[in-house]
Write a protein that holds these residues in place. Structure first.
Motif, short mmCIF file in Angstrom:
data_model
loop_
_atom_site.label_atom_id
_atom_site.label_comp_id
_atom_site.label_asym_id
_atom_site.label_seq_id
_atom_site.Cartn_x
_atom_site.Cartn_y
_atom_site.Cartn_z
N LEU A 175 0.84 -1.21 0.00
CA LEU A 175 0.00 0.00 0.00
C LEU A 175 0.87 1.25 0.00
CD1 LEU A 175 -2.77 1.30 0.10
CD2 LEU A 175 -2.76 1.01 2.60
N LEU A 176 1.96 1.23 0.78
CA LEU A 176 2.87 2.38 0.81
C LEU A 176 3.50 2.60 -0.56
CD1 LEU A 176 4.42 4.56 2.41
CD2 LEU A 176 6.14 2.80 2.92
N GLU A 177 3.86 1.53 -1.24
CA GLU A 177 4.46 1.66 -2.57
C GLU A 177 3.47 2.24 -3.56
OE1 GLU A 177 7.36 1.31 -5.63
OE2 GLU A 177 7.42 1.46 -3.44
N ASN A 178 2.21 1.82 -3.47
CA ASN A 178 1.18 2.38 -4.36
C ASN A 178 0.97 3.87 -4.10
OD1 ASN A 178 0.76 -0.11 -5.57
ND2 ASN A 178 -0.89 -0.67 -4.17
N LEU A 179 0.95 4.25 -2.83
CA LEU A 179 0.79 5.67 -2.49
C LEU A 179 2.01 6.47 -2.93
CD1 LEU A 179 -0.86 5.44 1.04
CD2 LEU A 179 -1.94 6.06 -1.12
N ARG A 180 3.19 5.84 -2.87
CA ARG A 180 4.39 6.52 -3.33
C ARG A 180 4.34 6.76 -4.84
NH1 ARG A 180 8.22 5.83 -6.91
NH2 ARG A 180 8.19 3.58 -6.50
N LEU A 181 3.81 5.81 -5.58
CA LEU A 181 3.65 6.00 -7.03
C LEU A 181 2.65 7.11 -7.32
CD1 LEU A 181 3.59 2.27 -8.21
CD2 LEU A 181 5.42 3.93 -8.59
N ASP A 182 1.54 7.13 -6.57
CA ASP A 182 0.55 8.20 -6.75
C ASP A 182 1.16 9.57 -6.43
OD1 ASP A 182 -1.30 6.29 -7.40
OD2 ASP A 182 -2.22 6.20 -5.41
N LEU A 183 1.97 9.61 -5.39
CA LEU A 183 2.62 10.86 -5.02
C LEU A 183 3.55 11.34 -6.13
CD1 LEU A 183 3.33 13.07 -2.93
CD2 LEU A 183 5.04 11.49 -1.99
N ASP A 184 4.32 10.45 -6.70
CA ASP A 184 5.23 10.84 -7.77
C ASP A 184 4.47 11.25 -9.03
OD1 ASP A 184 7.45 10.46 -6.22
OD2 ASP A 184 7.76 8.39 -6.84
N VAL A 185 3.33 10.62 -9.29
CA VAL A 185 2.49 11.04 -10.42
C VAL A 185 2.01 12.48 -10.21
CG1 VAL A 185 0.29 10.66 -11.57
CG2 VAL A 185 1.79 8.72 -11.09
N CYS A 186 1.58 12.79 -8.99
CA CYS A 186 1.13 14.16 -8.70
C CYS A 186 2.28 15.16 -8.83
CB CYS A 186 0.53 14.22 -7.29
SG CYS A 186 -1.02 13.31 -7.11
N LYS A 187 3.46 14.76 -8.41
CA LYS A 187 4.60 15.66 -8.54
C LYS A 187 4.91 15.93 -10.01
CE LYS A 187 7.01 14.47 -4.23
NZ LYS A 187 8.23 13.87 -3.63
N ALA A 188 4.86 14.88 -10.81
CA ALA A 188 5.13 15.05 -12.24
C ALA A 188 4.06 15.91 -12.91
CB ALA A 188 5.22 13.67 -12.91
#
Length: 378
Positions: A145-158
């Motif tokens: 779950l943390l890895e999925n949220l980390r991917l979502d966070l990086d998508v938002c940053k991009a």
């Protein structure tokens, strides 16, 4: 996002060093716990293929939440076969009576083994299994779950970075010489749209960052709980060692009792049945008692009866030989001579003496020495 990271085309939010250390420690704990668990199962049941039906039955009883029936160990089965064979051959015959004694000892050994297996399964294997099937599954779930949220966070940053870049381009001052008034209006409208997109992306980034931080803290707490797991497994390891020590002590006592029974029943002990008469020297000067042979007391000799003191024995005029000591030997009483590995002594025989012993001399010291500790030289 995941694909671009693998291709090296996207930025990735890195976790702090402490968190990475916790992850590595948790992975190591899981891997070694699993190996120890599997190998302990092999120790308790060396040939799982031979007991496939029994393992399937145990699995079904476990899934049905029912008590697994008690099953005889290999030692108990061997003892039962020996007792049945003794009844067939006649318990009054020498072979039959010995089968009875050995069979009873095998049954006792099998019972001790069953108690050791049960104790180990409850006090050692069960806590390890609970960690692998309980705590570790929870940790793995939260990590995913943390890895999925980390991917979502990086998508938002991009997305925010892209929106800010587009907004900056739209807000750039156009060339009054080459741009018509109609394009000024379009440029202003595009700038406003990108400004709204920046605000929206910034809001999504803050939400994603909050969720990621919350999940990271939860995962961190679970990973820090690995220390408590180590403490629990340490206690279980001590209990496993205690159970194993008790088991081997019982087995040793049972075999000593059996040796005494067989010796008293036959009136003598046959050394060739229990002792290697031509032992291989043990490296490091260690005593052969650490090898796989069982110690047997030699039968009494005239030197043991007190009829003739060992000090009164005189070497014969001929027949003395040199002997090299293979490994250390501690004298059991004053009639014996202590030995040190690799030393040379003089030995000779005495009429009526047990053939497993010789008289040895070293300077003014004299005493009995076991033949199996010596290499006779020409």
């Amino acid at each position: 996002q995941f694909t671009e990271e693998k291709l090296g085309q996207a930025e990735k939010t890195e976790l702090d060093a402490h968190f990475e250390n916790l992850l590595a420690r948790a992975d190591s704990t899981k891997n070694w716990t699993e190996k120890i668990f599997r190998q302990t199962e092999v120790l308790l049941q060396p040939n799982p293929i031979d007991n496939t039906g029994a393992r399937i039955e145990e699995f079904l009883y476990e899934k049905l939440d029912r008590k697994i029936p008690s099953r005889a160990t290999n030692g108990e089965l061997l003892g039962q076969y020996m007792l049945e064979a003794a009844n067939e051959f006649g318990p009054g015959t020498p072979y039959g009576s010995t089968l009875v004694k050995v069979g009873e000892s095998q049954r006792r050994l099998g019972g001790a083994e069953r108690e050791f297996m049960q104790s180990t399964a409850i006090n050692f294997l069960t806590p390890l299994r609970n960690f692998l099937e309980g705590d570790w599954r929870t940790i793995s779930k939260e990590r995913r779950l943390l890895e999925n949220l980390r991917l979502d966070l990086d998508v938002c940053k991009a997305r925010l970075k892209k929106a800010k870049t587009a907004e900056a381009k739209a807000a750039a001052i156009p060339d009054f010489q080459e741009t018509r008034s109609r394009n000024y209006v379009l440029s202003a409208s595009a700038s406003a749209l990108w400004s709204e997109e920046v605000d929206k992306a910034d809001h999504e980034l803050r939400v994603a960052q909050t969720e990621f931080d919350r999940q990271a803290e939860l995962t961190r707490l679970l990973l820090e709980g690995i220390s408590s797991t180590h403490v629990n497994h340490l206690r279980c390891l001590h209990e496993f060692v205690e159970a194993q020590a008790t088991y081997y002590a019982q087995c040793h006592q049972y075999m000593q009792d059996l040796q005494k029974q067989l010796g008293s029943a036959n009136g003598e002990v046959f050394p060739t049945a229990f002792v290697n008469t031509n032992p291989t020297p043990v490296p490091g000067g260690s005593s052969p008692s650490s090898a796989a042979t069982l110690p047997v007391q030699p039968s009494p000799s005239p030197l043991d009866t007190g009829a003739l003191s060992i000090k009164e024995v005189q070497p014969p005029a001929t027949g003395t030989r040199k002997a090299k000591v293979l490994y250390d030997y501690d004298a059991a009483d004053t009639s014996e001579l202590s030995l040190l590995a690799d030393e040379l002594i003089t030995v000779y025989t005495v009429p009526g003496m047990d053939p497993d012993w010789l008289v040895g001399e070293r300077g003014n010291q004299k005493g009995k020495v076991p033949v199996t500790y010596l290499e006779l030289l020409s």
